[in-house]
Motif scaffolding. Structure first.
Motif, PDB file in Angstrom:
ATOM      1  N   SER A 111     -27.707  17.172   6.337  1.00 23.67           N
ATOM      2  CA  SER A 111     -28.291  15.886   5.965  1.00 23.67           C
ATOM      3  C   SER A 111     -27.208  14.877   5.605  1.00 23.67           C
ATOM      4  O   SER A 111     -27.287  13.695   5.971  1.00 23.67           O
ATOM      5  CB  SER A 111     -29.274  16.058   4.793  1.00 23.67           C
ATOM      6  N   VAL A 112     -26.154  15.340   4.934  1.00 19.85           N
ATOM      7  CA  VAL A 112     -25.048  14.449   4.584  1.00 19.85           C
ATOM      8  C   VAL A 112     -24.341  13.960   5.853  1.00 19.85           C
ATOM      9  O   VAL A 112     -23.989  12.773   5.967  1.00 19.85           O
ATOM     10  CB  VAL A 112     -24.052  15.172   3.650  1.00 19.85           C
ATOM     11  N   ALA A 113     -24.133  14.852   6.813  1.00 19.08           N
ATOM     12  CA  ALA A 113     -23.492  14.459   8.074  1.00 19.08           C
ATOM     13  C   ALA A 113     -24.328  13.420   8.808  1.00 19.08           C
ATOM     14  O   ALA A 113     -23.788  12.448   9.361  1.00 19.08           O
ATOM     15  CB  ALA A 113     -23.266  15.683   8.953  1.00 19.08           C
ATOM     16  N   CYS A 114     -25.643  13.609   8.823  1.00 21.00           N
ATOM     17  CA  CYS A 114     -26.516  12.642   9.502  1.00 21.00           C
ATOM     18  C   CYS A 114     -26.474  11.275   8.813  1.00 21.00           C
ATOM     19  O   CYS A 114     -26.417  10.238   9.481  1.00 21.00           O
ATOM     20  CB  CYS A 114     -27.949  13.169   9.543  1.00 21.00           C
ATOM     21  N   VAL A 115     -26.508  11.284   7.483  1.00 19.15           N
ATOM     22  CA  VAL A 115     -26.436  10.022   6.736  1.00 19.15           C
ATOM     23  C   VAL A 115     -25.146   9.276   7.068  1.00 19.15           C
ATOM     24  O   VAL A 115     -25.151   8.062   7.319  1.00 19.15           O
ATOM     25  CB  VAL A 115     -26.531  10.295   5.215  1.00 19.15           C
ATOM     26  N   ALA A 116     -24.033  10.004   7.091  1.00 18.46           N
ATOM     27  CA  ALA A 116     -22.748   9.368   7.401  1.00 18.46           C
ATOM     28  C   ALA A 116     -22.707   8.857   8.830  1.00 18.46           C
ATOM     29  O   ALA A 116     -22.218   7.753   9.091  1.00 18.46           O
ATOM     30  CB  ALA A 116     -21.612  10.366   7.167  1.00 18.46           C
ATOM     31  N   ASP A 239     -15.302  13.262  14.410  1.00 17.48           N
ATOM     32  CA  ASP A 239     -15.061  12.692  13.082  1.00 17.48           C
ATOM     33  C   ASP A 239     -14.884  13.842  12.094  1.00 17.48           C
ATOM     34  O   ASP A 239     -15.853  14.424  11.619  1.00 17.48           O
ATOM     35  CB  ASP A 239     -16.235  11.800  12.679  1.00 17.48           C
ATOM     36  N   SER A 240     -13.639  14.159  11.789  1.00 18.50           N
ATOM     37  CA  SER A 240     -13.360  15.312  10.936  1.00 18.50           C
ATOM     38  C   SER A 240     -13.772  15.101   9.482  1.00 18.50           C
ATOM     39  O   SER A 240     -13.951  16.069   8.745  1.00 18.50           O
ATOM     40  CB  SER A 240     -11.864  15.655  11.005  1.00 18.50           C
ATOM     41  N   GLN A 241     -13.914  13.844   9.053  1.00 16.37           N
ATOM     42  CA  GLN A 241     -14.270  13.601   7.655  1.00 16.37           C
ATOM     43  C   GLN A 241     -15.703  13.108   7.499  1.00 16.37           C
ATOM     44  O   GLN A 241     -16.052  12.489   6.494  1.00 16.37           O
ATOM     45  CB  GLN A 241     -13.287  12.612   7.024  1.00 16.37           C
ATOM     46  N   LEU A 242     -16.548  13.441   8.460  1.00 20.26           N
ATOM     47  CA  LEU A 242     -17.922  12.927   8.452  1.00 20.26           C
ATOM     48  C   LEU A 242     -18.668  13.316   7.183  1.00 20.26           C
ATOM     49  O   LEU A 242     -19.312  12.470   6.550  1.00 20.26           O
ATOM     50  CB  LEU A 242     -18.672  13.446   9.687  1.00 20.26           C
ATOM     51  N   ILE A 243     -18.600  14.584   6.793  1.00 19.93           N
ATOM     52  CA  ILE A 243     -19.360  15.031   5.618  1.00 19.93           C
ATOM     53  C   ILE A 243     -18.769  14.449   4.340  1.00 19.93           C
ATOM     54  O   ILE A 243     -19.519  14.033   3.434  1.00 19.93           O
ATOM     55  CB  ILE A 243     -19.437  16.565   5.578  1.00 19.93           C
ATOM     56  N   LEU A 244     -17.460  14.383   4.248  1.00 16.85           N
ATOM     57  CA  LEU A 244     -16.854  13.772   3.065  1.00 16.85           C
ATOM     58  C   LEU A 244     -17.255  12.306   2.943  1.00 16.85           C
ATOM     59  O   LEU A 244     -17.574  11.825   1.847  1.00 16.85           O
ATOM     60  CB  LEU A 244     -15.330  13.909   3.120  1.00 16.85           C
TER      61      LEU A 244
END
Length: 258
Positions: A111-116, A239-244
């Motif tokens: 869900s965090v990855a999708c939001v980003a 995008d390696s920092q997508l979740i961050l």
């Protein structure tokens, strides 16, 4: 500064933000047997290496798919940063609306990855995370979650093959030049890497078809995203920092009261 932590099955990724900029990051192995002091000291040592102080952390936000480590990790952050972390899906809503009927909640990392991805690249989207498990998620043009699928990651698949087949060697995950090889190593690489790329292409193509969005942008993250993306034209962005980045966005929305 904000400390964002993505707790996965294999690694915990720590990201340090100054405003909207990710200034530093580091990884620790996800090990539920570590004590809070062991985790805390490792975090402290990385901060020292970067010339930073853990005392200057203003807040901590976590997305975790490993409940077993959360008590220890929380205690470590309390001891060494003086902060009780905010945890996505445990008091913090990621803010991803659902466009499907489901009694289950999406994993926090997904869900965090999708939001980003929505914030950074717009919608519609197919978001692929190449982690211990590989996940494929669809996001509608309106920014709602449409469902997804899960398959074993390529590393765990090849490791299972090595463990269960006595005569087969452990191999490096690189793309071979051909499907047909005369060596066991080449044959395993062809099946694991080329076969995996083919499977991902099919899943992405099918997801776009079911969404009715053939031009949906495909955003990939995770440890093997670059290797897969370099060998297919189906992935538009790595995008390696997508979740961050997603954790930072969710934190900022939480503080604004959005």
């Amino acid at each position: 500064m904000l400390l964002a932590i993505d707790v996965g099955n294999t690694n915990m990724v720590f990201g340090i933000f100054a405003g909207e900029e990710l200034t530093h990051s580091f990884r620790l192995t996800t090990d539920a047997d570590r004590t809070s002091d062991e985790i805390g000291l490792l975090v402290w040592e990385y901060f020292q290496r970067f010339g930073l102080r853990t005392e200057d952390v203003e807040d901590v936000i976590i997305a975790s798919v490993v409940p077993q480590i959360m008590h220890t990790l929380t205690n470590a952050l309390l001891k060494y940063c003086g902060k009780t972390p905010l945890v996505v899906d445990d008091g913090v809503d990621p803010g991803l609306p659902y466009g499907i009927q489901s009694d289950e909640r999406l994993g926090a990392d997904r869900s965090v990855a999708c939001v980003a991805a929505i914030e950074k690249y717009g919608a519609p989207l197919v978001v692929v995370d190449f982690g211990t498990a590989t996940t494929v998620d669809g996001v509608s043009r309106q920014g709602t979650y449409l469902g997804g699928c899960i398959t074993a990651g390529v590393r765990i698949s090849t490791e299972a093959l090595f463990q269960k087949a006595a005569m087969l060697p452990r191999v490096e995950l690189v793309r071979p030049d051909t499907v047909l090889s005369g060596t066991a190593v080449g044959q395993i690489q062809a099946g694991a890497v080329l076969g995996y790329i083919g499977a991902m292409e099919y899943l992405i193509q099918q997801a776009k078809a079911e969404m009715g969005e053939p031009e949906a942008k495909v955003v990939a993250t995770g440890g093997l995203a670059r290797m897969i993306a370099d060998n297919t034209e189906m992935i538009d962005v790595v995008d390696s920092q997508l979740i961050l980045d997603g954790l930072r966005l969710i934190y900022q929305r939480q503080k604004r009261g959005d």
